[in-house]
Write an enzyme that holds these catalytic residues in place. Structure first.
Site: not given
Length: 550
Positions: A236, A289
Site C-alpha cells: 500500500d 529469501e
C-alpha cells in the site's frame, strides 16, 4: 512512441465452450500454459482483487469473512485468473476499513482467525491460485501498541517509531503538508509537546522508516506472512514510506480549486523520496529469501511512468508496480499507447502492472461507458487490460459488469466520502457487496444497489452468453497464447479511434471510441478472436467498443 510491424498470420478458430466445460477447459489451459512458459509466475499473470468485507459473508453479520472467501475460491479459479490479491484482514479499529492496522500479525475477528487464513491459503494453492496480501508499511492505526507507547514520551523504546516534529515558534505545525483525506497532515500530542505526521487520517500516524529499527520490525512482519505460505505482497502507498528530513514546505501546483486541498500541492517532500529506495532494497532481499515470491507496489504519483521505473528497475527493486494512470483520467487510444510504450522505452528492465478498477476508484464502466453498449464495452475493456504487456489486476465484480453504486449519505462509511461529500462521494460506490444471487442479503455493511441484482453470479452462471462466462472463455483462450503472457508489444498507428498493437504473431485492434470506424487491411484477415468487429475484402469494420485479434 509507435512502431509498425507486419506479422505472419496464424489461423485459430475459437469455439466458445459450453458452461459445463468451462472449469475443465480452464484446468487444461493451465497445464498447457505451464508447459509452454519459463518465466516468473507473476509476469503476465492475472490477479483477482478481493475486498474481504464485500466478498462473501458466512455468519450473517453483513461483513464478508475468510470462510466466505475460501468457500468461493472454486468460483475465482474458474475465471481463469492466476492469483488473488487480498485487501487487509488484520486487526484494526476499521476507521479506514483495514488500512489502519493495530496488529500486523493477527486477523481481525470480523474476518476470522489465523486458522481460517491458513485454510484459505491451503485451499487457494490446491486450486493452483497464488495469493498475495496487502501490507501497510507507511502508517499504522493510532491504536497500535507502538504508537500508544511512542506518544507517551520522547524517551521510550518506541519514541522514534513515528514521525515527530517540534512546532514552529508560534505553535503552528512544522510545515504546510496536507493529509490526503482532508485537513493538515500534523496533529498535536500534548504529552510529547510535538506534532506527529499522518498522511491520511488523524488516526493513521506515519511510521518513521528512517529508523532502522522500524525497518527491521516491518521485515519481520513480512517474514511472518511469508512463513505462513503467502506468495507475496501488494504494498500500500509504497512511495509514502519516507519523508524529507528537513521538513521543507511543498510548493503549490499552480492549479487552485481542486476538490481536495491535497491536490493543490506538489508533493516533493512528503512522498516519493529517494530515501525510500534503500528500504525497498532490503524488502526485496527479504522476499528473495523465499523462492517464487513477489511484491507489487501501489504508487500514488503524478509521474506514474518515472515512479514505476524507479521502483521496479533492477534486482534490488520490487518485482512490479502499478499506478493510478488508468484508474483515473480518460482512456484515449493515444494515451494508452503512449503510457505502455513509454515505460518500455524508459525502463526496459521493468515489468509493469495495469488495472482499470480497484477499491479506491469508481468502476470503469461508470467512468468510461458514455454511449457505448455496456456489455460490449465491458468485454472489450477486459480483453484490452489482459492483453497489454504486463501483469493485469481485475477487481471483484468486474467480471459481472458491475457499475458504480451511488449510496445515500446516511449509508456512507468511507471517511474520505464523509469529508468531501457531496462533490466527492468517496470510495464506497465501488465497495458494495458482490451480488451472488438475485436476492440481497438481509444485512450488509453497505447496501447492494438494485441495478446490481440482475447481474448476480447465479443468473450469469446459468447463461452461456453472459459476461461472466465470456470472461472465463476469454481468459482460458488467452492462456493458450504465450505471446499474450510475456511477449513483446509493438504499437501500430492505424486510426485515432483505435488502440492497435502486436504481441508475437498476433495483431490486436480495439475501437475504444463511441463511433464506428473502418480501416483498410490489405492482407487477408485471419481472425483468431472477434469481439464484435467484422471483415470484408480489404477492410476491417469496428462498431463502437469492439475489437478483433488477428
Amino acid at each position: 512512441m509507435f512502431f509498425f510491424e507486419k506479422k505472419n498470420q496464424k489461423t485459430f478458430v475459437f469455439l466458445a465452450p459450453s458452461v459445463a466445460l468451462l472449469r475443465s477447459s480452464a484446468t487444461a489451459a493451465t497445464a498447457i500454459y505451464s508447459a509452454m512458459t519459463q518465466h516468473p509466475w507473476w509476469q503476465g499473470a492475472i490477479f483477482y482483487q478481493i475486498y474481504p468485507r464485500s466478498f462473501a459473508d458466512t455468519n450473517g453479520d453483513g461483513i464478508g469473512d475468510l470462510p466466505g472467501i475460501t468457500s468461493h475460491l472454486p468460483y475465482v479459479a474458474s475465471l481463469g485468473v492466476d492469483a488473488i490479491w487480498l485487501s487487509p484482514i488484520f486487526t484494526s479499529p476499521m476507521r479506514d476499513y483495514g488500512y489502519d492496522v493495530a496488529n500486523y500479525r493477527d486477523i481481525d475477528p470480523i474476518f476470522g482467525t489465523l486458522a481460517d487464513f491458513d485454510t484459505l491459503v491451503e485451499t487457494a494453492h490446491r486450486l493452483r491460485l497464488k495469493i498475495i496480501i496487502d501490507q501497510v508499511y507507511s502508517h499504522t492505526s493510532s491504536d497500535h501498541p507502538w504508537f500508544t507507547a511512542s506518544r507517551e514520551s520522547r524517551a521510550n523504546p518506541h519514541a522514534d517509531y513515528y514521525v515527530w516534529a517540534d512546532p514552529k515558534p508560534d505553535g503552528t505545525p512544522p510545515n504546510n503538508w496536507l493529509a490526503v483525506f482532508g485537513g493538515g497532515a500534523w496533529t498535536w500530542e500534548p504529552r510529547r509537546r510535538q506534532y506527529y505526521l499522518h498522511n491520511f487520517l488523524v488516526s493513521q500516524p506515519d511510521l518513521n522508516l528512517h529508523n532502522p529499527a522500524v525497518q527491521d520490525e516491518l521485515l519481520d512482519i513480512a517474514r511472518f506472512w511469508l512463513n505462513r505460505g503467502v506468495d507475496g505482497f501488494r504494498l500500500d502507498v509504497a512511495n509514502f514510506y519516507t519523508h524529507d528530513l528537513l521538513l521543507r514546505d511543498n510548493p503549490p501546483t499552480g492549479h487552485p480549486g481542486a476538490i481536495k486541498p491535497y491536490d493543490m500541492q506538489q508533493h516533493l517532500y512528503d512522498r516519493s523520496r529517494p530515501e525510500t529506495l534503500p528500504f525497498i532494497a532490503r524488502l526485496r532481499a527479504t522476499l528473495d529469501e523465499y523462492p517464487n515470491r513477489m511484491a507489487v507496489a501501489e504508487l500514488s504519483t503524478t509521474q506514474p511512468i518515472a515512479r514505476m521505473a524507479e521502483y521496479t528497475s533492477g534486482p534490488d527493486r520490487l518485482h512490479t508496480a502499478y499506478s493510478f494512470v488508468f484508474l483515473t483520467g480518460d482512456l484515449m487510444p493515444a494515451r494508452v499507447a503512449r503510457t505502455v510504450a513509454s515505460l518500455r522505452v524508459e525502463a526496459p528492465l521493468a515489468w509493469p502492472s495495469w488495472a482499470f478498477e480497484n477499491h479506491d476508484v469508481p468502476r470503469s464502466l461508470t467512468r468510461w461507458l458514455g454511449t457505448r453498449p455496456r456489455e460490449k464495452f465491458a468485454r472489450t475493456m477486459i480483453a484490452l487490460l489482459t492483453t497489454l504487456r504486463g501483469t493485469a489486476f481485475l477487481y471483484q465484480g468486474q467480471e459481472l459488469g458491475l457499475t458504480q453504486a451511488d449510496p445515500p449519505y446516511d449509508a456512507i462509511r468511507d471517511p474520505e466520502g464523509l469529508e468531501f461529500w457531496p462533490v466527492y462521494k468517496g470510495r464506497d460506490g465501488s465497495r458494495t457487496p458482490i451480488p451472488w444471487t438475485a436476492h440481497p442479503p438481509t444485512t450488509s455493511w453497505l447496501p447492494i444497489p438494485p441495478e446490481h441484482l440482475p447481474l448476480n453470479v447465479a443468473t450469469q452462471e446459468a447463461d452461456p452468453a453472459s459476461l461472466l462466462n465470456w470472461v472465463r472463455a476469454f481468459l482460458t483462450w488467452r492462456r493458450t497464447h504465450p505471446a499474450l503472457i510475456t511477449g513483446e508489444i509493438r504499437f501500430l498507428d492505424l486510426a485515432p479511434e483505435l488502440v492497435a498493437f502486436t504481441r508475437g504473431d498476433l495483431t490486436l485492434i480495439f475501437n475504444l471510441s463511441e463511433t464506428a470506424t473502418t480501416i483498410a487491411w490489405p492482407t487477408p484477415a485471419t481472425v483468431a478472436y472477434n469481439l464484435g468487429a467484422s471483415t470484408t475484402a480489404g477492410h476491417l469494420h469496428f462498431p463502437p467498443a469492439t475489437a478483433i485479434i488477428l
